[in-house]
Design a protein around this motif. Structure first.
Motif: not given
Length: 242
Positions: A40-43, A74, A76, A82, A84-85, A87, A234
């Motif tokens: 999650p959050g990886d670009r 999502e 960018l 990315r 999605r973080p 949630n 992580r």
């Protein structure tokens, strides 16, 4: 009968190959997200994926837009994509809707005759001696999902079943983690069995109460395991980057 020209045949085959390629990339990326290889959050960019998989950007883009529609990634703008973080509130909301649908379905099952065939199938899977229980985690995860889906399907409301399937797909990324601990496997067999027996005896209130407790316990375990796995993944990624 309409016949296709040679060029049309070739175009049709090319379209089919491209579609199959995009489908394969979609499933590979989705599995990478499920297994926390993509965190999650990886670009990343379309070129990153295309280079890694040895394909052009076109099927990659098609696969990514499909994952975007399903809320896994999502875009960018001007900066690639990315994952999605994570949630937890989003998943909590989905679990709430799932609980409402399943308890409503169980109430209907206790009040009507239809659904007997599906229940017989579920009894053959879950009401078995301990020696006959499955131990393969992947198979159990799929069977657990089908248990809950079949309860809703057996209630006879197609729209309810469709919405429930969509929710099951969305929470699968974390729900399958419930089968990484042996005690949860035994608990799932026992809890499913109790719910089934209550439905067969038409004890609606008891069946709903037990089903609600079963889902809530699974939700707590999954949240705890997910947090641990995200932290570990992580930490591993940070070490590899050093």
């Amino acid at each position: 009968m309409i016949e296709l020209s040679g060029n049309q045949h070739q175009g049709s085959r090319a379209t089919g190959r491209a579609g199959n390629l995009a489908e394969g990339i979609y499933h590979k990326l989705k599995q990478d997200i499920f297994d926390f290889r993509l965190l999650p959050g990886d670009r990343f960019t379309e070129s990153d994926v295309a280079d890694r998989m040895g394909v052009s950007r076109t099927p990659v883009r098609e696969a990514l837009f499909r994952l975007q529609r399903e809320s896994y990634v999502e875009v960018l703008y001007r900066n690639g994509w990315r994952v999605r973080p994570f949630n937890f509130e989003y998943f909590e909301n989905l679990y709430d809707v799932r609980t409402i649908l399943e308890t409503a379905a169980v109430k209907r099952l206790c009040e009507q005759e239809q659904g007997a065939v599906q229940l017989e199938d579920l009894k053959r899977i879950w009401l078995v001696p301990a020696s006959e229980r499955l131990t393969d985690m992947s198979s159990l995860s799929a069977l657990d999902e089908r248990f809950h889906e079949m309860l809703v399907e057996a209630a006879g409301n197609d729209e309810m079943a469709r919405i429930h399937r969509e929710i099951s797909e969305k929470i699968r990324i974390i729900r399958r983690l419930d089968f990484t601990k042996p005690p949860r496997v035994e608990a799932t067999y026992l809890e499913h069995g109790k719910v089934l027996r209550a439905i067969m005896q038409r004890r609606a209130d008891e069946a709903q109460m037990m089903l609600r407790a079963h889902i809530e316990e699974s939700r707590r375990e999954v949240r705890k395991i997910t947090l641990h796995m995200l932290y570990s993944a992580r930490a591993d990624a940070d070490r590899d980057a050093m």
